[in-house]
Write an enzyme that holds these catalytic residues in place. Structure first.
Site, PDB file in Angstrom:
ATOM      1  N   LYS A   1       0.846  -1.210   0.000  1.00  0.00           N
ATOM      2  CA  LYS A   1       0.000   0.000   0.000  1.00  0.00           C
ATOM      3  C   LYS A   1       0.876   1.253   0.000  1.00  0.00           C
ATOM      4  O   LYS A   1       0.563   2.234  -0.684  1.00  0.00           O
ATOM      5  CB  LYS A   1      -0.927   0.000   1.231  1.00  0.00           C
ATOM      6  CG  LYS A   1      -2.029  -1.051   1.161  1.00  0.00           C
ATOM      7  CD  LYS A   1      -2.706  -1.232   2.516  1.00  0.00           C
ATOM      8  CE  LYS A   1      -3.598  -2.452   2.550  1.00  0.00           C
ATOM      9  NZ  LYS A   1      -4.022  -2.805   3.910  1.00  0.00           N
TER      10      LYS A   1
ATOM     11  N   GLN B   1      -3.224  -1.412  10.637  1.00  0.00           N
ATOM     12  CA  GLN B   1      -3.241  -2.733   9.996  1.00  0.00           C
ATOM     13  C   GLN B   1      -3.673  -3.818  10.986  1.00  0.00           C
ATOM     14  O   GLN B   1      -3.156  -3.902  12.097  1.00  0.00           O
ATOM     15  CB  GLN B   1      -1.841  -3.036   9.420  1.00  0.00           C
ATOM     16  CG  GLN B   1      -1.757  -4.328   8.630  1.00  0.00           C
ATOM     17  CD  GLN B   1      -2.597  -4.318   7.353  1.00  0.00           C
ATOM     18  OE1 GLN B   1      -2.679  -3.319   6.643  1.00  0.00           O
ATOM     19  NE2 GLN B   1      -3.241  -5.448   7.063  1.00  0.00           N
TER      20      GLN B   1
ATOM     21  N   ASP C   1     -10.182   3.295   5.940  1.00  0.00           N
ATOM     22  CA  ASP C   1     -10.502   1.864   5.846  1.00  0.00           C
ATOM     23  C   ASP C   1     -12.012   1.638   5.868  1.00  0.00           C
ATOM     24  O   ASP C   1     -12.493   0.563   5.515  1.00  0.00           O
ATOM     25  CB  ASP C   1      -9.884   1.129   7.050  1.00  0.00           C
ATOM     26  CG  ASP C   1      -8.704   0.261   6.653  1.00  0.00           C
ATOM     27  OD1 ASP C   1      -8.580  -0.033   5.456  1.00  0.00           O
ATOM     28  OD2 ASP C   1      -7.923  -0.106   7.542  1.00  0.00           O
TER      29      ASP C   1
END
Ligand code: NDP
Length: 294
Positions: free
Chosen positions: A60, A104, A127
């Site tokens: 990413k 994450q 997210d």
């Protein structure tokens, strides 16, 4: 657009659709640079040394760099306390240079992942996991951020002009990051949606899958969906990322058996995965755009 035909089904190729998303992001970033004098800022919070998490975050960040998004990885030790992680998130929430925050997952056992998700400012929750954003989606509101994988699936279906309104959709899996949000998105698009989980009776699962015009599978179970579980005209979206007995990457759908029986199918890898990364970038650019207006 669509990459090409496979033996029977048209492949829904995430790699090529993701490039279209990146072209849109590049144009929007240039515009933001001009207006604000700085690119969008994206912070990745990485706790511990989980190898898969490191690969995902690395991938990413590489894409964000390529697009000119200012990506910053904050690495915390595996034994970091929840209080320390919350403090770090609070700092990022306050930081005017940061438009998007990604923590994450998975997180170590000493940390309550739900509390962490709730700690991220919904306006920086690129997210799309915060209950305020998931709630807005469930309420059919256009505000808020949407989870990247489901958003990417919608974009893939749209790229192939697959109709949703009035169609039967079946979603296998009900997680907060894939199954639920994609179900809400399909409902909002006018599809009739059945959502299955691990307790769904096998006969009912078979029936629901066979009835589906759009079948989204996000269970994390290799070869869960075989050739006898699909409708010939179906679009099959395989979200799963697994390793088969030989260690090869595979989805939840028996690709070789199913590809000749349906109209559209996503490959693994190269289907949904690239779209997840692309929509994270799109959400970050959108967050920066909203911050620039406020
Ligand atoms: P979770 O484990 O959080 O959820 C899996 C869901 O599938 C659960 O709701 C579970 O039911 C359901 N399920 C499990 N087995 C069955 C079964 N036999 N029949 C019906 N339902 C079943 O996983 P995620 O949603 O996070 O991820 C799903 C898969 O997608 C994984 O392989 C993951 O690696 C992959 N993934 C891929 C992404 C990408 O970018 N390509 C992004 C995110 C995930 P229950 O709720 O009852 O336990």
């Amino acid at each position: 657009m669509i990459a090409g035909m496979t033996d029977g089904a048209t492949l829904l190729c995430g790699k090529s659709v993701a490039e279209n998303v990146y072209a849109e992001c590049t144009a929007a970033i240039a515009d933001l640079n001009q207006k604000r004098g700085r690119p969008p800022g994206l912070a990745f919070v990485l706790v511990g040394e989980n190898p898969a998490s490191q690969v995902y975050v690395g991938r990413k960040q590489k894409v964000s760099e390529r697009l000119g998004i200012s990506g910053q990885i904050i690495r915390l030790a595996a034994d970091v306390s929840e209080a320390k992680l919350l403090e770090c998130i609070d700092g990022l929430n306050q930081d005017a240079q940061i438009d998007g925050i990604l923590v994450q997952q998975p997180l170590p056992a000493q940390i309550d992942a739900t509390r962490i998700v709730r700690a991220v400012d919904p306006a920086k929750d690129v997210d799309g996991f915060h209950p305020a954003n998931l709630g807005a989606l469930a309420a059919g509101l256009a505000t808020g951020f949407r989870a990247c994988t489901p958003l990417g699936i919608m974009r893939l279906l749209d790229s192939a002009a697959i109709p949703l309104r009035g169609r039967q959709a079946t979603v296998v899996g009900r997680s907060l990051i894939v199954g639920r949000p994609i179900s809400y998105m399909l409902i909002n698009a006018g599809a009739t949606v059945t959502v299955c989980n691990s307790a769904t009776d096998l006969q009912l699962l078979n029936q629901a899958c066979r009835a589906a015009d759009i079948l989204v599978v996000a269970a994390g179970r290799p070869a869960l969906i075989g050739a006898d579980m699909v409708k010939p005209s179906a679009a099959v979206v395989d979200v799963g990322i697994n390793r088969d007995s030989a260690g090869k990457l595979c989805g939840d759908v028996d690709f070789e058996a199913v590809r000749s029986r349906v109209a559209h199918i996503t490959p693994v890898p190269g289907g949904v995965g690239p779209m997840t990364v692309a929509m994270l970038m799109a959400n970050t650019v959108a967050a920066a755009g909203r911050a620039a207006k406020s």
